[in-house]
Design a protein around this motif. Structure first.
Motif: not given
Length: 780
Positions: A305-306, A360, A274, A26, A22, A364, A19, A277
């Motif tokens: 989450q994302h 994103i 993503i 980003t 990531s 996602t 996490t 993951r």
């Protein structure tokens, strides 16, 4: 919803390292994009930048010396004033080069409004009464730098002034015959010029407004207040901006294309990260489904989450740039500081992070929707997702050296690494594509850089075989032929080509083009011909791309035009690269024009210089040789307007490299995860921990190698097409593209592969030390 939030929080805490990486990746991409946007705005908005730095005036008024301008300071809408500055227009000479100048008397302290931004040197000093500060474009026209001297007419003779500084302003630039240059001097220096003694004096006043939209209204009121007979000229900020930004449109287009490309690359990287993951959490998805989570809830878990990670990353990256961007040393920090005052700053600050979050969320959503459809049963999940790898082929077994069950061969690591890199075609192609896009854009950026260097280092290859344009002064005592002989006598001058230029009407008389006569039949002008051949006969000519498209003509056609009421028919035998006048130029020899028009006389000479010669030094020496002075200037080079692009391109390469590195980390993570699941099988066939690490490293290297071949190869093809297309649209013509050298492209590919291998060493070493029991549990 409560269960969804609790599980999302627990999952993020269970994968803290992943996490954090990531989020930081980003945030780094967002911060880099914002810095690149700051550099792009800094480079492509030169007038806006200078206007903000100097607190420029929206209106400049030139009035008579006796005009009462004090009343203008009390007009409603006027926030502040610059001046008034007593002025005198005269002619300055430096090294034989002459140009018109408006000399302004200024105080020891620079004005608070319209403050000249010093490029070099210093402002006026009472201890240097003969000092002058020149506006930058005017200094370039005079080939003058700090420390040089120039002469101006004075009472009882000429007066010598020393250039003590060069400054930029937000006023219109110097244009020969249209706009005089600006030079700031002390009041005592201005009083000694000949123009003030003859009564040809005036004053200049700058008005800074509360609202720039009120410019026309304020100008009307100012003229009414002073009287139309007292106002000699008015310059509005819109005119100055248009004059400054004329040469930066191509630069803005280049940066716009690269910015969109960087966003595309970032979107692909986010999508890949993503998806990877989520593929690595198949067991967790099975647990969620087993305890009763619906597909919609599973999708919501990953979206929450994302989305939270994206918002945190965007806030971190944006906040860092806003708080500390201006403290970065060098041009980057300066660009970040000025960017906050430029128009469009708020749009980019909000738009870029919002675009990143949107991309994103879209990536996602697609990946989470697929995750919601995964079956909780391992066997069904494996069959449905196609994650199994087929048995070794006969060629693979032969390469491994295992046909009789003997020991492993030396090629086992390479072969297994190849098989590990490309186990499934769709996923392998996706990984290669995501890593290839940044490399493709980097190749395009390097091609643009190489093309700019071609314009600057080899201008003769892009339609600029001559470096200087010379015209003898009106007060000279030499004839045109004598002047050309003197010009040709300079050791650094390899060719002197007489020329003439007139406007011609196209068929139908609906527009004008430029007709040039350059060189003679005995000494032809060295045109840069990309298609066809050089003109070597009567009535033969070459044309620019812009003219061919305007007339819808091709090489080999005859074209008719009207010059001074007389028809002129020329045979186009070639297409030449023409950077001037949008390519709407047709050129022939001067002898051909003389045959049609006996009154045609050369009015300038184009000078070819020896490679490595300094045009400024040559022009200064030539000016001293010609009696009466010499009007000489450098041939305009389109690359001069693109010089600020170097910082922008460098920043873009850094952004793309960061995007590529982020994608590389995603690829390495996927390889490590897959090899962790295959650890039991790899050890069963006799691979040592070192060879298992080698398989992971080699598989990453193969993916990087494939991406380098695809990205660099595609970038080479795309670069040539993009640059030549831009050349054709701008009128210069196709054929200007210059690709990077083979060594540079090879180095780029090698750097990508070696970087991938180096980044995979540590994760590969960790996976080889994992316990077999852990690997067995991951396959369930």
């Amino acid at each position: 919803m409560r269960a969804t939030l609790r599980w999302a929080n627990a999952d993020l805490r269970a994968h803290r390292g992943q996490t954090i990486v990531s989020v930081l990746a980003t945030a780094g991409i967002v911060a880099s994009l914002l810095l690149a946007a700051a550099l792009f705005s800094y480079a492509t908005n030169p007038w806006e930048r200078i206007f903000s730095q100097t607190r420029g005036a929206h209106v400049w008024l030139s009035t008579g010396a006796d005009a009462d301008v004090a009343a203008l300071t009390r007009l409603d809408g006027v926030a502040d004033v610059s001046g008034p500055f007593p002025t005198a227009r005269t002619t300055a000479t430096s090294g034989g080069v002459r140009a018109a100048v408006e000399m302004r008397a200024a105080a020891f302290e620079p004005p608070e409004v319209g403050t000249p931004a010093l490029v070099s040197g210093q402002w006026l000093d009472p201890e240097k009464p003969s000092g002058i500060v020149l506006e930058n474009s005017f200094a370039q026209a005079l080939w003058a730098e700090t420390g040089d001297t120039l002469t101006v007419p004075g009472i009882g003779g000429t007066r010598t002034l020393k250039v003590i500084g060069v400054a930029e302003t937000a006023e219109p630039h110097y244009r020969p015959g249209e706009q005089p240059g600006v030079g700031w001097v002390l009041p005592s220096t201005l009083a000694g010029t000949a123009n003030t003694a003859d009564g040809d004096a005036g004053q200049t006043l700058g008005l800074r407004l509360h609202d720039p939209r009120d410019t026309d209204f304020i100008v009307q009121r100012a003229v009414t207040e002073l009287g139309a007979d007292q106002v000699a000229g008015v310059t509005k900020w819109q005119e100055a901006r248009a004059d400054a930004e004329e040469g930066y449109r191509l630069l803005g287009l280049v940066f716009g294309v690269f910015g969109l490309g960087a966003l595309l690359a970032g979107a692909l990287v986010a999508s890949g990260a993503i998806s990877t993951r989520i593929r690595g959490q198949l067991r967790d998805i099975s647990v969620l489904k087993a305890i009763g989570f619906t597909p919609g809830q599973v999708t919501g878990v990953f979206l929450i989450q994302h989305l939270a990670m994206a918002l945190l990353a965007v806030a971190l990256g944006t906040g860092t740039i806003l708080a500390f961007g201006s403290r970065i040393p060098g041009r980057v920090g300066e660009a970040a500081a000025v960017w906050q005052e430029l128009p469009g700053h708020l749009t980019l600050v909000l738009g870029l992070p919002a675009s990143a979050v949107l991309l994103i969320v879209i990536a996602t959503g697609l990946a989470a929707w697929r995750a919601g459809r995964i079956s909780p049963v391992p066997s069904a999940r494996t069959a449905g997702t196609g994650t199994t790898v087929g048995p070794l082929s006969r060629i693979t077994r032969s390469a491994l050296g295992l046909p009789l069950g003997l020991g492993l061969s030396v090629s086992s690591t390479l072969v297994l690494g190849w098989r590990s890199a490309f186990p499934r075609r769709p996923q392998a192609a996706s990984a290669v594509l995501r890593l290839a896009v940044p490399l493709l854009l980097i190749t395009v950026a390097l091609s643009v850089w190489s093309t700019m260097e071609r314009f600057q280092e080899h201008p003769e290859q892009v339609g600029l075989p001559t470096a200087l344009t010379a015209r003898s002064g009106h007060n000279g005592n030499l004839t045109e032929q004598q002047t050309r002989r003197l010009l040709a006598g300079h050791p650094d001058v390899t060719g002197v080509h007489p020329g003439a230029e007139v406007d011609a009407l196209i068929p139908g008389q609906t527009g004008t083009i430029t007709l040039r006569g350059l060189g003679t039949d005995a000494h032809p002008y060295p045109f840069t011909v990309e298609e066809g051949r050089h003109p070597d006969g009567p009535d033969e000519a070459v044309a620019g791309q812009g003219l061919l498209e305007l007339l819808r003509a091709e090489v080999g056609d005859w074209v008719r035009m009207t010059v001074g009421g007389r028809p002129q028919i020329l045979h186009i035998v070639g297409r030449s690269l023409e950077p001037a006048d949008g390519g709407r130029v047709i050129s022939t020899s001067l002898d051909t024009l003389r045959d049609r028009t006996s009154a045609m006389r050369p009015d300038f000479s184009l000078l070819e210089l020896r490679p490595g010669s300094d045009p400024r030094a040559v022009s200064a020496e030539l000016g001293e040789r010609v009696d009466g002075g010499l009007e000489i200037w450098e041939v305009a080079n389109p690359a001069d307007g693109l010089s600020p692009a170097r910082w922008g391109i460098a920043g873009l390469v850094v952004v793309l490299a960061l995007i590529g590195f982020t994608e590389l980390l995603t690829t390495i993570g996927a390889c490590v995860r897959d090899r962790g699941r295959d650890l039991l099988a790899l050890r069963a066939i006799g691979l040592t921990p070192r060879r298992i690490s080698g398989v992971v490293v080699v598989s990453t290297g193969y993916i990087a190698l494939a991406a380098a071949v695809v990205g660099i190869g595609g970038g080479v093809l795309l670069s040539r097409w993009l640059i030549d297309t831009q050349g054709r649209l701008s009128g210069i013509g196709a054929g200007i593209a210059q690709l990077p050298s083979v060594w540079m492209l090879t180095g780029l590919g090698a750097a990508a592969v070696l970087g991938a291998v180096a980044s995979a060493l540590l994760p590969a070493a960790r996976v080889s030390r994992r316990r077999i029991a852990d690997s067995l549990s991951e396959t369930l």
